[in-house]
Design an enzyme around this catalytic site. Sequence first.
Site, PDB file in Angstrom:
ATOM      1  CD  GLN A  25      82.696 108.305  21.784  1.00 32.65           C
ATOM      2  OE1 GLN A  25      82.829 107.898  20.694  1.00 32.65           O
ATOM      3  NE2 GLN A  25      83.729 108.348  22.604  1.00 32.65           N
ATOM      4  N   GLY A  26      78.638 108.869  24.928  1.00 32.66           N
ATOM      5  CA  GLY A  26      78.740 109.119  26.311  1.00 32.66           C
ATOM      6  C   GLY A  26      79.087 107.989  27.037  1.00 32.66           C
ATOM      7  CE1 TYR A  27      83.684 105.979  27.249  1.00 34.63           C
ATOM      8  CE2 TYR A  27      83.018 108.290  26.601  1.00 34.63           C
ATOM      9  CZ  TYR A  27      83.564 107.338  26.641  1.00 34.63           C
ATOM     10  OH  TYR A  27      84.676 107.249  25.332  1.00 34.63           O
ATOM     11  CG  LEU A  28      75.837 103.964  29.656  1.00 34.54           C
ATOM     12  CD1 LEU A  28      75.405 102.356  29.294  1.00 34.54           C
ATOM     13  CD2 LEU A  28      74.497 104.754  30.037  1.00 34.54           C
TER      14      LEU A  28
ATOM     15  CG  ASN B 111      87.028 109.642  22.989  1.00 37.86           C
ATOM     16  OD1 ASN B 111      86.592 110.481  22.375  1.00 37.86           O
ATOM     17  ND2 ASN B 111      87.919 108.893  22.544  1.00 37.86           N
TER      18      ASN B 111
END
Length: 170
Positions: free
Chosen positions: A28-31, A150
């Site tokens: 997972q990654g964050y925008l 996270n």
Amino acid sequence: MGIEIERKFLLSSDAWRSQVSRSQRMVQGYLVTAAAVTSGAAKSSVRVRVAGDQAWLNIKSSTLGVERLEFEYAVPLVDAETLLARLCDGVVEKIRHYVAHAGHEFEVDEFFGDNDGLVVAELELNSVNESFEKPDWLGREVTSHARYYNLNLVKHPYAAWSAAEREGQD
């Protein structure tokens, strides 16, 4: 309206491993960056998650604590992979293990990469005051500690934590 009621814990032992019903690898990654959320410039985190051949876009209110607004939407896998590769500043990789205990299901996240060595259990509840039986392997609660979220592990991974941070003395 989506509301997530979740508590986070460290683990006191590996005894949970013998109780795992299933496991799933996640990336997972964050925008929206952690800096924007922490500074108050953003009221929410926006996450892209891939688990197996499925993907989701998740929006959570940036407040710390047990109860937060949360919305999650399925997105095409190819779109999620493009978002992770092109629009996220980094990713968190983990295996999520599902562990049933006394009528509840704990999600135990075992992190990899720059967060290798960190293992956190999460428990989603139906209400803030819902009681639950704590298994012997469940350790100190860290719900109110931002470093365990996270979103923050992308820019300040476990490998970069000081000894005080790892021991919860900061």
